[in-house]
Scaffold this motif. Structure first.
Motif, mmCIF file in Angstrom:
data_model
loop_
_atom_site.group_PDB
_atom_site.id
_atom_site.type_symbol
_atom_site.label_atom_id
_atom_site.label_comp_id
_atom_site.label_asym_id
_atom_site.label_seq_id
_atom_site.Cartn_x
_atom_site.Cartn_y
_atom_site.Cartn_z
ATOM 1 N N GLN A 449 0.836 -1.205 0.000
ATOM 2 C CA GLN A 449 0.000 0.000 0.000
ATOM 3 C C GLN A 449 0.874 1.259 0.000
ATOM 4 O O GLN A 449 0.581 2.240 -0.705
ATOM 5 N N ALA A 450 2.006 1.235 0.800
ATOM 6 C CA ALA A 450 2.916 2.391 0.817
ATOM 7 C C ALA A 450 3.544 2.621 -0.550
ATOM 8 O O ALA A 450 3.691 3.754 -1.005
ATOM 9 N N CYS A 452 2.166 1.829 -3.373
ATOM 10 C CA CYS A 452 1.132 2.379 -4.246
ATOM 11 C C CYS A 452 1.003 3.887 -4.038
ATOM 12 O O CYS A 452 0.821 4.653 -4.990
ATOM 13 N N GLU A 453 1.069 4.294 -2.752
ATOM 14 C CA GLU A 453 1.043 5.732 -2.487
ATOM 15 C C GLU A 453 2.241 6.425 -3.120
ATOM 16 O O GLU A 453 2.142 7.541 -3.627
ATOM 17 N N ARG A 454 3.386 5.738 -3.103
ATOM 18 C CA ARG A 454 4.567 6.324 -3.732
ATOM 19 C C ARG A 454 4.371 6.459 -5.233
ATOM 20 O O ARG A 454 4.795 7.441 -5.858
ATOM 21 N N GLY A 456 1.574 6.971 -6.647
ATOM 22 C CA GLY A 456 0.720 8.139 -6.831
ATOM 23 C C GLY A 456 1.527 9.431 -6.748
ATOM 24 O O GLY A 456 1.297 10.371 -7.506
ATOM 25 N N GLY A 457 2.488 9.485 -5.794
ATOM 26 C CA GLY A 457 3.335 10.676 -5.690
ATOM 27 C C GLY A 457 4.190 10.884 -6.924
ATOM 28 O O GLY A 457 4.391 12.005 -7.387
ATOM 29 N N ARG A 460 2.047 12.318 -9.615
ATOM 30 C CA ARG A 460 1.802 13.741 -9.395
ATOM 31 C C ARG A 460 3.034 14.577 -9.750
ATOM 32 O O ARG A 460 2.907 15.666 -10.299
#
Length: 639
Positions: A449-450, A452-454, A456-457, A460
């Motif tokens: 999950q971490a 996946c957040e990365r 997303g970053g 962006r």
């Protein structure tokens, strides 16, 4: 293009106008000159116009006179400095030549056989003393060594076997005898009364109670002819005068026994009584001028010399170094000629400026013609500029397309790293679930999950690809390195690499953002792991050094290294040494861009023992209320 006829036609008219205008001033001058012959006011005005010219001439003459004086003074000062240096050298050589023998008479005066010869009325020891003195004179370099009794008669001498032997001669009139009898030591320069050869005499009293009860005097005569010959070979004008100003040594033999000043009657009587120069006339060498220079030779034919002196301790002697004055005047003359040349150049410049002013009006007329031509050219330039702007717009569009291609390649490269981590954690989670270790599997899923957040970053950030930089906040560099090493742990295990770390204790903060710092560290470590493929005993080392205003991260490996000819291209986009399909050549390019955005620097090189190193310098930051995570343990922590 502008036609030639359109320009040549207007030029003919101004030339005709110039002819008419040139004739007008001549007519005016003729009329005014006729009136000037009869008008006193015009004559006075002419005199006032000449005043600045006369002032300028006066200033020129004054400056040339000052230049002459200044250059002459500078040349004279330089010549005197040279003379002082040469005098120091000549004075040292003379003192050294004399000091070689000053100890000799006193040393020989204590010899038992010397003292026994003075106490022996039968002169039994005289032959032994003669032989001894001859041996000492030969070995020491003294010209003659001789022994005088208390009456000044020579008892023994080193030249006893020669035709001009000193034995039996009376030298009581010499200062070196009666001074040694009175004070124990003596010295004197004179022309030998027996040999006719000049020399320096140094003496010492002989006897157990000397000098109060001196029984005789031992004298050593030193020849200075070799020193004088050295001066002559040097080609310089060097003199040595005694206390009376008489030249006793000279680089020019004809100047010897000449005097530089006047001799008093007492001095002449003393020289005669001591027979110092054996009847030499002691004619004057030259005469002093008002500026203290010395004129040597006859009136009108002599040579003017600058006299620089050095006082010596021996017998009040003075050493002189004479330099001709003519070169000083030549130097001043050359400077004067240079000043005249400068003034002539200024005069020519003034004449040129005057001519330039006359032609200024002609240039203004021609400028009007050129202005007309420029207006026509300006219209053509506007048209061409519009065409260039259209071409530039097409090039900008092509650049945008190229940037989109670079962005697409960067997205593929950067998203590949977190996807590899997700794939690794997913595989580990599946194996842990199969073994019934749900807690450990849950930890792996949280890491996915971490990541996946990365992702997303990263997406962006890629949206803001065209903008320079991003958020700048304190980031714990040790914690980010810990995360990246854990992310690459599976690959390290597969390649048999055990990363080593050298970190200071505690958290280390840099200015940046977590995503870009992790991205930078991941690119550097993955690049090192790629270089360790196929290495028998691979190792990877990460070191962080804390300095006052920055943190330095060094990543080193023992791989094949980087060819020296490729170091300059290492951070170029799409440049890679890997095989086709192994990489896009964007990792180090993106790392370089991240470091630049964060205000740091990155360097690369090869280790002497093999392998490569990357050094990253990042600005240091102070944490603002953030918790300090634990640092990575020191060296060889297994991932």
């Amino acid at each position: 293009m502008i036609r030639a006829s359109s320009i040549s036609t207007p030029r003919r008219r101004p030339e005709r106008r110039r002819c008419h205008e040139a004739a007008a001033p001549d007519a005016d001058y003729a009329s005014t000159s006729t009136g000037a012959a009869t008008s006193p006011g015009v004559a006075a005005l002419s005199r006032w116009r000449r005043l600045p010219l006369l002032c300028l001439v006066g200033v020129a003459l004054a400056s040339l006179w000052w230049l002459w004086q200044w250059q002459y003074a500078q040349s004279e000062a330089e010549a005197r400095r040279h003379a002082d240096n040469r005098l120091s050298l000549y004075g040292s050589s003379l003192q050294g030549a004399l000091e070689r023998f000053t100890y000799l008479p006193g040393l020989l005066a204590h010899q038992p056989q010397i003292q026994a010869a003075l106490l022996d009325p039968a002169e039994i020891f005289v032959p032994q003393v003669n032989a001894f003195l001859a041996l000492v004179a030969e070995r020491s370099g003294a010209e003659v060594i001789f022994l005088l009794d208390a009456e000044g008669r020579t008892l023994a001498s080193s030249n006893h076997a020669e035709a001009d032997s000193f034995v039996g001669h009376d030298y009581r009139f010499r200062p070196y005898f009666y001074e040694a009898m009175a004070t124990g030591q003596g010295e004197f320069f004179a022309v030998g009364s027996t040999t006719g050869r000049p020399g320096y005499f140094v003496s010492a009293a002989v006897g157990p109670g000397a000098p109060e009860a001196a029984q005789g005097v031992l004298v050593a005569k030193v020849s200075l002819e070799a020193l004088q010959a050295d001066w002559r070979r040097a080609g310089e004008k060097v003199l040595l005068t005694d206390a009376n100003g008489v030249v006793i040594l000279s680089s020019r033999p004809e100047w010897r026994y000449r005097r530089l000043g006047e001799l008093t009657p007492q001095a002449r009587e003393e020289i005669r009584r001591q027979r110092q120069f054996m009847g030499e006339p002691l004619e004057p060498l030259g005469r002093r001028l008002r500026d203290d220079s010395l004129l040597v030779g006859g009136a009108g034919l002599g040579e003017r010399l600058v006299d620089t002196t050095l006082a010596l301790e021996t017998l009040g002697w003075t050493m002189h170094y004479l330099m001709p004055v003519r070169p000083l005047y030549v130097s001043a003359r050359n400077a004067l000629m240079g000043g005249v040349a400068v003034w002539l150049a200024l005069l020519l410049l003034a004449l040129w400026l005057r001519e330039r002013q006359k032609r200024q009006r002609l240039r203004e007329r021609e400028a009007a013609i050129i202005r007309e031509a420029n207006e026509r050219l300006e219209a053509r330039v506007v048209e061409r500029t519009r065409e260039l702007q259209e071409a530039q717009a097409e090039l900008v569009q092509a650049g945008k397309l190229a940037a989109l291609g670079t962005m697409a390649a960067g997205i593929a490269h950067e998203l590949n790293q977190p996807l590899s981590g997700i794939r690794t954690y997913a595989a580990n989670g599946q194996r842990l679930l199969d073994r019934g270790r749900s807690d450990a599997a849950d930890d792996n899923f949280q890491r996915i999950q971490a990541l996946c957040e990365r992702l997303g970053g990263l997406i962006r950030q890629l949206k803001l690809f065209a903008r320079k930089g991003g958020a700048r906040e304190p980031v714990d560099l040790v914690a980010r390195l810990d995360f990246v090493l854990e992310l690459l742990a599976e690959r390290c295990r597969q390649q048999g690499v055990r990363p080593r770390s050298r970190l200071p204790g505690g958290a280390l903060w840099v200015l940046g953002d977590e995503v870009r710092v992790e991205q930078l560290l991941t690119n550097l470590l993955r690049n090192a792991l790629d270089a360790l493929r196929g290495v028998a005993e691979p190792w990877l080392e990460v070191a962080i050094e804390a300095e006052a205003e920055r943190l330095v991260v060094t990543v080193a490996d023992n791989g094949a290294g980087i060819p020296d000819e490729l170091l300059e291209q290492l951070f170029d986009p799409f440049f890679t040494t890997k095989a086709v399909g192994d990489g896009l050549g964007l990792g180090l390019f993106i790392s370089y861009g991240i470091v630049q955005d964060l205000g740091g620097r990155i360097h690369a090189g090869n280790r002497p023992s093999g392998g490569a190193w990357f050094r990253v310098e990042l600005p240091r930051a102070q944490p603002t209320g953030l918790a300090s995570p634990s640092s990575i343990r020191e060296s060889q922590d297994e991932p």
